[in-house]
Design a protein around this motif. Sequence first.
Motif, short mmCIF file in Angstrom:
data_model
loop_
_atom_site.label_atom_id
_atom_site.label_comp_id
_atom_site.label_asym_id
_atom_site.label_seq_id
_atom_site.Cartn_x
_atom_site.Cartn_y
_atom_site.Cartn_z
N THR A 67 -1.02 2.10 -5.72
CA THR A 67 -1.02 2.55 -4.14
C THR A 67 -0.35 1.32 -3.57
O THR A 67 -0.28 0.37 -3.84
CB THR A 67 -2.57 2.31 -3.76
OG1 THR A 67 -3.16 3.05 -5.10
CG2 THR A 67 -2.87 2.82 -2.72
N VAL A 68 0.35 1.73 -2.76
CA VAL A 68 1.26 1.12 -1.92
C VAL A 68 0.93 0.99 -0.29
O VAL A 68 0.69 2.31 0.26
CB VAL A 68 2.74 1.66 -2.04
CG1 VAL A 68 3.58 0.92 -1.03
CG2 VAL A 68 3.11 1.55 -3.57
N VAL A 69 0.66 0.18 0.37
CA VAL A 69 0.26 -0.03 1.61
C VAL A 69 1.11 -0.76 2.69
O VAL A 69 1.39 -2.05 2.45
CB VAL A 69 -1.33 -0.68 1.80
CG1 VAL A 69 -1.74 -0.71 3.01
CG2 VAL A 69 -2.16 0.17 0.84
N SER A 70 1.09 -0.42 3.92
CA SER A 70 1.66 -1.11 4.87
C SER A 70 1.34 -0.70 6.29
O SER A 70 0.98 0.20 6.51
CB SER A 70 3.52 -0.63 4.71
OG SER A 70 4.13 -1.53 5.68
N ILE A 111 7.09 2.42 3.18
CA ILE A 111 6.69 2.97 2.14
C ILE A 111 7.95 3.39 1.02
O ILE A 111 7.91 3.21 -0.17
CB ILE A 111 5.57 4.23 2.25
CG1 ILE A 111 4.52 3.79 3.06
CG2 ILE A 111 5.06 4.71 0.84
CD1 ILE A 111 3.46 2.64 2.28
N THR A 137 -3.20 5.96 8.64
CA THR A 137 -4.33 5.89 9.60
C THR A 137 -3.59 5.62 10.94
O THR A 137 -2.62 4.70 10.93
CB THR A 137 -5.29 4.70 9.38
OG1 THR A 137 -4.65 3.33 9.30
CG2 THR A 137 -5.83 5.14 7.97
N THR A 186 -1.31 2.15 9.85
CA THR A 186 -1.40 2.00 8.32
C THR A 186 -0.81 3.08 7.49
O THR A 186 -1.42 4.23 7.58
CB THR A 186 -2.52 1.28 7.86
OG1 THR A 186 -2.96 0.07 8.64
CG2 THR A 186 -2.58 0.88 6.23
N ILE A 245 0.10 4.59 3.70
CA ILE A 245 -0.36 4.36 2.15
C ILE A 245 0.36 5.48 1.40
O ILE A 245 0.91 6.46 1.86
CB ILE A 245 -1.91 4.67 2.13
CG1 ILE A 245 -2.83 3.99 2.95
CG2 ILE A 245 -2.38 4.31 0.49
CD1 ILE A 245 -4.32 4.31 2.97
N ASP A 302 8.04 -5.15 1.54
CA ASP A 302 7.68 -3.76 2.67
C ASP A 302 6.61 -3.61 2.45
O ASP A 302 5.99 -2.95 3.67
CB ASP A 302 8.71 -2.76 2.37
CG ASP A 302 10.26 -3.18 2.50
OD1 ASP A 302 10.74 -3.33 3.71
OD2 ASP A 302 11.21 -3.22 1.56
N ALA A 303 5.76 -3.50 1.49
CA ALA A 303 4.46 -2.98 1.37
C ALA A 303 3.71 -3.67 0.46
O ALA A 303 4.59 -4.34 -0.43
CB ALA A 303 4.33 -1.50 1.02
N ALA A 304 2.42 -3.70 0.25
CA ALA A 304 1.28 -4.33 -0.78
C ALA A 304 1.42 -3.11 -1.74
O ALA A 304 1.40 -2.07 -1.52
CB ALA A 304 0.36 -4.88 -0.32
N VAL A 305 1.05 -3.82 -2.90
CA VAL A 305 1.07 -2.77 -4.27
C VAL A 305 -0.49 -3.32 -4.77
O VAL A 305 -0.65 -4.55 -5.21
CB VAL A 305 2.19 -3.05 -5.05
CG1 VAL A 305 2.18 -1.97 -6.31
CG2 VAL A 305 3.42 -2.88 -4.42
N MET A 306 -1.22 -1.91 -5.17
CA MET A 306 -2.44 -2.22 -5.77
C MET A 306 -2.74 -1.20 -6.88
O MET A 306 -2.21 -0.16 -6.77
CB MET A 306 -3.50 -2.02 -4.64
CG MET A 306 -3.97 -3.08 -3.90
SD MET A 306 -2.76 -3.44 -2.31
CE MET A 306 -3.51 -2.34 -1.31
N THR A 339 -10.13 1.47 9.23
CA THR A 339 -9.58 0.61 10.14
C THR A 339 -10.13 0.45 11.54
O THR A 339 -10.85 1.41 11.83
CB THR A 339 -8.06 1.26 10.28
OG1 THR A 339 -7.29 0.13 10.94
CG2 THR A 339 -7.97 2.48 10.94
#
Lengths: 348, 348
Positions: A53-56, A88, A99, A148, A150, B42-46, B57
């Motif tokens: 999962t990628v979130v920014s 993303i 969101t 945000t 995803i 650029d984004a976080a990865v989970m 949010t």
Amino acid sequence: MLEDKNQQRTSLEALGEFGLIDHLTQNFKLKQPSSLVGVGDDAAVMDYKGQKTVVSTDMLVEGVHFDLSYMPLKHLGYKSVMVNLSDIYAMNAIATQVTVSLAVSNRFPLEALEEFYEGVALACELYKVDLVGGDTTSSNKGLIISVTAIGAADENDIVYRKGSKPNDLLVVTGDVGGAYLGLQVLEREKEVFKVNPNSQPDLEPYSYIVERQLKPESRKDMVELLQKLEVKPTAMIDISDGLSSEILHLCKQSEVGCNLFEDKIPLDPTVISTCEEFKMDSTMVALSGGEDYELLFTIDQADFPKIKANPNLTVIGHMTQQSEGVHLITRAETKIPITAQGWNSFNE
Amino acid sequence: MLEDKNQQRTSLEALGEFGLIDHLTQNFKLKQPSSLVGVGDDAAVMDYKGQKTVVSTDMLVEGVHFDLSYMPLKHLGYKSVMVNLSDIYAMNAIATQVTVSLAVSNRFPLEALEEFYEGVALACELYKVDLVGGDTTSSNKGLIISVTAIGAADENDIVYRKGSKPNDLLVVTGDVGGAYLGLQVLEREKEVFKVNPNSQPDLEPYSYIVERQLKPESRKDMVELLQKLEVKPTAMIDISDGLSSEILHLCKQSEVGCNLFEDKIPLDPTVISTCEEFKMDSTMVALSGGEDYELLFTIDQADFPKIKANPNLTVIGHMTQQSEGVHLITRAETKIPITAQGWNSFNE
């Protein structure tokens, strides 16, 4: 500059917070297989089925990031989503959900927020992402937007800012500098309008760059293209703050240097002609302009044959040993160090 | 009211946006197994490894949701995270990551933002969540905070607002009304301070309710307790806008009615004594106060023996057929319809 089309004005107090969110999101349907539950509970629920999962997240502030005197609200809704999707795609991932939160002063009628959400809806539809949450609250002044995004990707497909090696080729999608120049044109027209409210601006010659500013696209198509071409970049970033600043990010995180060739930087003819009109240096505009939302990435030289025929992809330089530094090689073949000229919202 | 401890003031312009984010997040380490990459790309990865992902949010606006004249920035950072984690726990999920974005005017020195992030860090440490992203930008006026919280849960564990059945018991954790009354005390002291800046408020008698307002906790412990007791609520929501408004949400989404018993509503002794002092009705405060961040849920009657001995869980009513409506049964055994008195930020 813009005709006020809000004949009908419904005050936000009348709806309240719950009614407002329900009203604004009622036509959003979930389409992504990963979206299980969207707006309407304490949280949205997603299932990425083993994918990463990628979130920014990004914030846009009225008077800092946008000016409603020339930014139509529908465009603003569209752009707010684009700015986040771009992050993303810069991970070589596919965006799946967003969101959208708003803090908004009472001077905005409901109809204005509906326009904003029309833009959000269009972006969601065209880029196949689901709106799954958000918050709407009042602000003391102006409009503040927080989005945000995803996305999901297989672990092996994710591309970071680090990973470039010396001799990798530096590639940019599309062309750069247009969004910044579009802003200059709009700012000029705003000044004209202040002096003479009856003036009708002729933006037609600038339509490409004005659209780059007001309704940018993010490069999902390029992520899909790279997959089709079987090219996995060694590092990637999106261009939100200008070419020079993004190159420096790639170099710093990959611990490499870079030679960028001035004559290779892709510029639209409108950018060149408008630079002449504004007496600006087109290379400086490309390096420092920002908001193009193109992708900037590096590839192994072995992958060059796969991309060379594509008009959307331009090789603009190559990476070097870190000790060689980061330089622009000018048309006159002089070597100028590249320093961050990116936009800093705290400088006024 | 508060002593200005900012002897040192570093302007935000000096750092710029990139330096600022790097500086503020440098001490945050990733600890969750699901956090692969945090701030810096650029984004976080989970990786949620097949678990469902839960996302919520919220935005907090200075002058609307908080008043810096009595809200220390460290507390504000802590509370901003709590507000969002509470939504994740309300899904019966465990929070794993947050992103924190700030729009902040230049009047804030760097040291103020550092204090804010100290509160964020404390919340992350105590609740075992990772800060994985965010954005920092300037605002024209005041401080605006946007937090997105992400959690994970097995599909079978997730609890929605819908799912209550007639005859289910309505249960609340902890006690309610305190956060709202704490705000009343702080607002009163602010008025006193305006008249006499040398006055030293004695908040000691109000310490419980003032802490409920300034440094609320979210009920991760209750999610863990329910799991230990092997109780899965049939529906759940967190109390952010007041008991009445949250009950109406559960009833609407579950398509049931409810009888809430006035004499069962758990109130701290400080709430009762402060209500007397302020000449406020404690039931009204509990119903409409908000910001308690307790959990409100329904359980099957068969589960009652499992929860009845626990001092943290209070049965305050039961669900009925939808046609019977939503009522408060008063101490005098009269039946009063419950209507939403929840807080609407657009009413000023």
